[in-house]
Design a protein around this motif. Structure first.
Motif, mmCIF file in Angstrom:
data_model
loop_
_atom_site.group_PDB
_atom_site.id
_atom_site.type_symbol
_atom_site.label_atom_id
_atom_site.label_comp_id
_atom_site.label_asym_id
_atom_site.label_seq_id
_atom_site.Cartn_x
_atom_site.Cartn_y
_atom_site.Cartn_z
ATOM 1 N N PHE A 65 -5.894 0.785 4.194
ATOM 2 C CA PHE A 65 -5.866 -0.682 4.218
ATOM 3 C C PHE A 65 -5.865 -1.232 5.643
ATOM 4 N N PHE A 66 -5.479 -0.392 6.611
ATOM 5 C CA PHE A 66 -5.330 -0.853 7.986
ATOM 6 C C PHE A 66 -6.655 -1.341 8.577
ATOM 7 N N LYS A 67 -7.753 -0.863 8.018
ATOM 8 C CA LYS A 67 -9.078 -1.210 8.560
ATOM 9 C C LYS A 67 -9.492 -2.638 8.252
ATOM 10 N N PHE A 68 -8.840 -3.255 7.262
ATOM 11 C CA PHE A 68 -9.258 -4.599 6.865
ATOM 12 C C PHE A 68 -8.716 -5.654 7.835
ATOM 13 N N GLN A 69 -9.601 -6.522 8.268
ATOM 14 C CA GLN A 69 -9.224 -7.605 9.173
ATOM 15 C C GLN A 69 -8.562 -8.716 8.369
ATOM 16 N N LEU A 70 -7.338 -9.065 8.738
ATOM 17 C CA LEU A 70 -6.606 -10.102 8.020
ATOM 18 C C LEU A 70 -6.674 -11.423 8.776
ATOM 19 N N THR A 71 -6.908 -12.493 8.043
ATOM 20 C CA THR A 71 -6.830 -13.834 8.609
ATOM 21 C C THR A 71 -5.366 -14.254 8.615
ATOM 22 N N LYS A 72 -4.870 -14.696 9.752
ATOM 23 C CA LYS A 72 -3.444 -15.014 9.852
ATOM 24 C C LYS A 72 -3.221 -16.520 9.930
ATOM 25 N N ILE A 73 -2.257 -16.970 9.122
ATOM 26 C CA ILE A 73 -1.907 -18.388 9.073
ATOM 27 C C ILE A 73 -0.387 -18.512 9.132
ATOM 28 N N PRO A 74 0.141 -19.664 9.552
ATOM 29 C CA PRO A 74 1.601 -19.833 9.602
ATOM 30 C C PRO A 74 2.216 -19.879 8.199
ATOM 31 N N LEU A 75 3.370 -19.271 8.066
ATOM 32 C CA LEU A 75 4.192 -19.479 6.877
ATOM 33 C C LEU A 75 5.028 -20.733 7.125
ATOM 34 N N VAL A 76 5.089 -21.599 6.132
ATOM 35 C CA VAL A 76 5.801 -22.869 6.278
ATOM 36 C C VAL A 76 7.192 -22.729 5.670
ATOM 37 N N ILE A 77 8.183 -23.236 6.369
ATOM 38 C CA ILE A 77 9.544 -23.243 5.814
ATOM 39 C C ILE A 77 9.817 -24.605 5.190
ATOM 40 N N ASN A 78 10.060 -24.609 3.903
ATOM 41 C CA ASN A 78 10.469 -25.833 3.212
ATOM 42 C C ASN A 78 11.938 -26.073 3.573
ATOM 43 N N PRO A 79 12.269 -27.184 4.235
ATOM 44 C CA PRO A 79 13.649 -27.404 4.669
ATOM 45 C C PRO A 79 14.632 -27.641 3.532
ATOM 46 N N PHE A 80 14.114 -27.770 2.324
ATOM 47 C CA PHE A 80 14.982 -27.979 1.159
ATOM 48 C C PHE A 80 14.883 -26.761 0.236
ATOM 49 N N SER A 81 16.015 -26.278 -0.201
ATOM 50 C CA SER A 81 16.019 -25.085 -1.041
ATOM 51 C C SER A 81 15.320 -25.323 -2.366
ATOM 52 N N THR A 82 14.560 -24.328 -2.816
ATOM 53 C CA THR A 82 13.922 -24.367 -4.131
ATOM 54 C C THR A 82 14.590 -23.361 -5.068
ATOM 55 N N ALA A 83 15.749 -22.834 -4.651
ATOM 56 C CA ALA A 83 16.460 -21.829 -5.438
ATOM 57 C C ALA A 83 17.236 -22.490 -6.572
ATOM 58 N N ASP A 133 4.686 -11.394 7.792
ATOM 59 C CA ASP A 133 5.387 -11.060 9.027
ATOM 60 C C ASP A 133 6.503 -12.081 9.211
ATOM 61 N N LEU A 134 7.749 -11.630 9.021
ATOM 62 C CA LEU A 134 8.868 -12.564 9.033
ATOM 63 C C LEU A 134 9.410 -12.804 10.434
ATOM 64 N N VAL A 135 8.919 -12.053 11.412
ATOM 65 C CA VAL A 135 9.306 -12.294 12.801
ATOM 66 C C VAL A 135 8.461 -13.417 13.385
ATOM 67 N N SER A 136 7.146 -13.301 13.237
ATOM 68 C CA SER A 136 6.243 -14.351 13.735
ATOM 69 C C SER A 136 6.066 -15.478 12.722
ATOM 70 N N SER A 137 6.593 -15.287 11.501
ATOM 71 C CA SER A 137 6.458 -16.246 10.401
ATOM 72 C C SER A 137 4.992 -16.554 10.130
ATOM 73 N N LYS A 138 4.230 -15.479 9.918
ATOM 74 C CA LYS A 138 2.806 -15.617 9.610
ATOM 75 C C LYS A 138 2.434 -14.796 8.382
ATOM 76 N N LEU A 139 1.431 -15.281 7.679
ATOM 77 C CA LEU A 139 0.852 -14.560 6.550
ATOM 78 C C LEU A 139 -0.538 -14.106 6.934
ATOM 79 N N GLY A 140 -0.806 -12.808 6.760
ATOM 80 C CA GLY A 140 -2.150 -12.290 6.925
ATOM 81 C C GLY A 140 -2.764 -12.055 5.557
#
Length: 418
Positions: A217-235, A396-403
């Motif tokens: 799977f490492f060979k596939f190029q991933l498009t990376k976008i920001p993960l958004v934090i909803n400031p209000f809990s949805t739990a 990626d929870l460090v950079s807060s991005k989704l590939g």
């Protein structure tokens, strides 16, 4: 004396072994009845193998420690422990000591998002067996399922073989976070998911620590976008001021067949109460849309399908558009139907092809695999499991991005055979 070639080979093997051991790979199966996804892990001593449903929005790992379960390595977390989450409460038990029955124990909120109830269990640590490795002191919740009576029980609506939920959310007690915080593993705080469309084609994969370089799977190029934090809990249970631990992305608009849908665009934004926006969920079999978005999607999709000479037929619940399967062509990305594009921040597009937009409900009928979420849903767009199949996703929870890869079918690959 060993030759240079031999030493080089031994060093290479050692490096590869270290690289492979730095990440955990779990197999993913799809349950054909519920369309949910699960993996198998071992817990306790002696080792008990559990099928746990994968919930990327789940805050914890929890399992059914019923009357037949016991473990000599289980340690309950006391109510006054620093490991006990704030406001968790305390549990006790009058029976013999075992997992799920101990006193002065930190309570665990057992959350099954498919049930309109929250159950109480115990928080404890035990050994976990994953990827042929033993992980010590992993915190989880356990509950004795047989003590609950009535219509709502912890395992309701989960696959019959499943005994709990594996949570991957943005919390301290999710599996990725615990393994990244472990002094013995120190994994990157990320995970990748590749859901299979069918077990007949093979199993999918969950990568804790990200996609290994040795994986195909490492060979596939991933498009990376920001993960958004909803400031209000949805739990279902939270403290005032908590942000949501689920994974949101910033969808700006939606296209069908290359044309933007005409609906109130503010529905795609998170308002000052935490409503709206777009999140990703493995606990929804199909994407769920606000009624205004859904009706527009169905209308425009049906029109575009008609332009391709695809014949509409009677509806099959819960879908709002169904078609004569024999009138639909085939492509390498599935049925030849109008594409659906999620237009993201910066104009990036996540394209949903026929393999992810259509559901074969019987031998003669294929339906558009989206459902109506009503006029007042908390979240306007919930991207469900069917739309995620055969797509490679890395959180990626460090950079807060989704590939994301979009459909692997474009590359003649699948989550189950890549």
């Amino acid at each position: 004396m060993a030759s240079f070639a031999t030493l080089f080979s031994l060093l290479t093997i050692a490096i590869l072994s270290f690289s492979c051991s730095s990440q955990f790979i779990l197999p993913i199966e799809k349950d054909p009845l519920t369309n949910l996804f699960y993996t198998s892990v071992g817990i306790g001593t002696p080792q008990h193998n559990f099928n746990l449903v994968i919930d990327i929005g789940g805050p914890t790992i929890w399992y059914d420690c019923n009357k037949n379960y016991n473990s000599s390595t289980y340690n309950p977390i006391s109510c006054d422990s620093k490991l006990c989450p704030k406001f968790s409460g305390c549990t006790g038990c009058s029976g013999p000591f075992k997992p799920g029955c101990s006193n002065n124990t930190c309570a665990a909120n057992i959350i099954n998002p498919l049930v309109n109830a929250i159950f109480v269990g115990d928080t404890g640590n035990d050994v976990l067996f994953i990827s042929h490795s033993k992980v010590s002191n992993l915190l989880s919740g356990c509950t004795e399922s047989e003590v609950f009576t009535g219509e709502d029980v912890p395992l309701k609506n989960l696959p019959k073989t499943s005994k709990g939920i594996l949570g991957l959310a943005r919390t301290k007690l999710s599996l990725p976070k615990q393994l990244s915080s472990s002094s013995s593993h120190k994994l990157p705080n990320k995970f990748a998911l590749c859901l299979p469309s069918s077990n007949k084609k093979g199993l999918g994969s969950l990568f804790i620590g990200g996609i290994p370089q040795q994986s195909s799977f490492f060979k596939f190029q991933l498009t990376k976008i920001p993960l958004v934090i909803n400031p209000f809990s949805t739990a279902p249970i939270f403290t005032k001021g908590d942000a949501s631990y689920e994974y949101f992305i910033d969808v700006k608009s939606i296209k069908v067949g290359g044309e933007i849908l005409n609906f109130k665009s503010s529905l795609l934004s998170i308002d000052n109460k935490g409503n709206g926006g777009t999140k990703i969920s493995t606990m929804k079999s199909f994407s769920v849309l606000h009624s205004s978005i859904y009706s527009t999607l169905v209308r425009d999709f049906v029109k575009k399908a008609s332009d391709k000479k695809i014949k509409k037929v009677a509806l099959v619940a819960p879908f709002g558009a169904c078609f004569d399967f024999s009138t639909i062509g085939r492509t390498n990305t599935g049925l030849d139907v109008p594409t659906i594009d999620l237009v993201l921040q910066g104009g990036v597009e996540w394209t949903i092809y026929g393999g992810n937009s259509m559901v074969l409900v019987n031998k003669k009928v294929a339906s558009l695999g989206f459902v109506d979420g009503g006029k007042k849903p908390t979240t306007s767009v919930v991207i469900g499991g069917h739309q995620l199949e055969d797509n490679l996703l890395e959180f990626d929870l460090v950079s807060s991005k989704l590939g994301f890869s979009s459909s692997l079918l474009l590359h003649n690959a699948r989550c189950s055979n890549s």
